[in-house]
Design a protein around this motif. Structure first.
Motif, PDB file in Angstrom:
ATOM      1  N   PRO A  28     -53.681  -5.221 -28.102  1.00 33.40           N
ATOM      2  CA  PRO A  28     -52.505  -6.199 -28.435  1.00 33.40           C
ATOM      3  C   PRO A  28     -51.301  -5.859 -28.024  1.00 33.40           C
ATOM      4  O   PRO A  28     -50.546  -6.460 -27.621  1.00 33.40           O
ATOM      5  N   LEU A  33     -49.851 -13.037 -25.220  1.00 31.59           N
ATOM      6  CA  LEU A  33     -51.095 -13.982 -25.826  1.00 31.59           C
ATOM      7  C   LEU A  33     -50.285 -15.455 -25.445  1.00 31.59           C
ATOM      8  O   LEU A  33     -49.057 -15.402 -26.141  1.00 31.59           O
ATOM      9  N   PHE A  59     -48.843  -8.022 -30.957  1.00 28.87           N
ATOM     10  CA  PHE A  59     -49.086  -8.479 -29.802  1.00 28.87           C
ATOM     11  C   PHE A  59     -47.448  -7.965 -28.847  1.00 28.87           C
ATOM     12  O   PHE A  59     -46.541  -7.821 -29.798  1.00 28.87           O
TER      13      PHE A  59
END
Length: 331
Positions: A28, A33, A59
């Motif tokens: 991450p 994302l 992330f």
């Protein structure tokens, strides 16, 4: 609360499995994302989601949007000259009609119909349980029956008359062989020439084949007092500036799982044409795979030079908090 994330513990398990080495095997801290959410999502859910991805999963960056925006991007990517599109997204819980101009949502004109795949599956379960066989506990199987046997009729009353006929005059009736999960893993429509074995169990699909998807166009059939898809499209277009309207009518795009019903494109085009002003050209487009269309749009968007500017980085989130997500995301 249909369509909205309410059980965070279950959703975390889904995400953790997806991010694990068994599936995506991602880090991450080195990953941006892109995640979708429903239109009109609650701000409390949005805030909690942003915190989970930045604070728990760490992330590197995040872009939160909805499937219609990704579909609108795909439309523009495929046809650069098209500045406007009207996305009809009919999925599991809802059907949304959303107008876009230069990939920006015209939020005031978005309309939701509370009819989706789940409601139609439940409706079919009730009909079959009342007429033939108790299947109220067989949601998965009846969903397959719906997907395999149902279609959208462009001549509802004529088809209804055909279903009243007997023998070969009834060209609509089909026998659907149910799975037993031993010999038959997935149900199928039986060929009229084949013989039925003693172990096989069937349901007869007659007017159910087109009466169930008809709910998309007439929600009042199941006591939902809302507009159908065609009326919602007309209403939605009527809420935007007049100079944009002809561009929306000629670029209606059908997406989502319910748009896989045979005949839906022709029905939407026919009904909208009947209600739209005569001086407007009406064109409805059905992508080859309406389910993955928005995903394809997201894939293309993530590869563009402008994608980074749409995202919020972890550093920006730490500096500005939730406010920067509210400003940058179109949720």
């Amino acid at each position: 609360m249909q369509g909205y994330l309410v059980n965070w513990d279950v959703q975390r398990q889904v995400w953790e499995y997806m991010f694990s080495k068994d599936v995506m095997a991602l880090d991450p801290s080195q990953t941006t994302l892109l995640i979708t959410e429903p239109y009109f999502n609650f701000s409390s859910i949005q805030e909690a989601m942003d915190e989970v991805f930045f604070e728990e999963y760490q992330f590197q960056a995040l872009y939160r949007t909805n499937t219609g925006t990704l579909s609108a991007h795909k439309v523009t990517a495929d046809s650069p000259g098209e500045l406007c599109s009207l996305i009809v997204d009919s999925g599991y819980s809802f059907t949304h009609i959303a107008p876009y101009h230069k990939e920006k949502t015209l939020s005031k004109a978005i309309r939701r119909i509370n009819v989706g795949g789940k409601l139609m599956t439940n409706h079919l379960k009730e009909i079959l349980s009342y007429r033939q066989l108790h299947v109220m506990d067989e949601t998965y199987v009846i969903n397959q029956v719906k997907e395999d046997a149902c279609y959208v009729s462009s001549q509802f009353m004529e088809d209804m008359e055909i279903t009243k006929m007997r023998g070969s005059d009834n060209t609509i009736v089909r026998d659907y062989v149910l799975p037993d999960f031993q010999q038959i893993r997935r149900g199928y429509i039986r060929d009229g020439t084949s013989t039925l074995s003693e172990d096989e169990q069937t349901v007869r699909m007659n007017n159910e084949r087109f009466a169930v998807p008809e709910v998309l166009f007439n929600p009042s059939d199941v006591s939902i007092q809302e507009m159908g898809i065609a009326e919602a499209i007309i209403h939605c277009v009527g809420l935007v500036d007049e100079e944009i309207r002809p561009h929306l009518y000629k670029n209606i795009v059908l997406t989502g799982g319910n748009c896989r019903f045979p005949g839906i494109k022709e029905r939407v085009e026919r009904d909208v044409r009947a209600m739209a002003p005569l001086n407007y050209h009406v064109k409805v487009t059905l992508p080859p795979d309406p389910i993955s269309y928005s995903w394809q749009g997201g894939k293309h968007l993530a590869q563009t030079d402008t994608f980074k500017s749409k995202c919020v980085t972890k550093k920006e989130f730490e500096e500005h908090g939730q406010s920067i997500c509210s400003e940058r995301f179109d949720g």
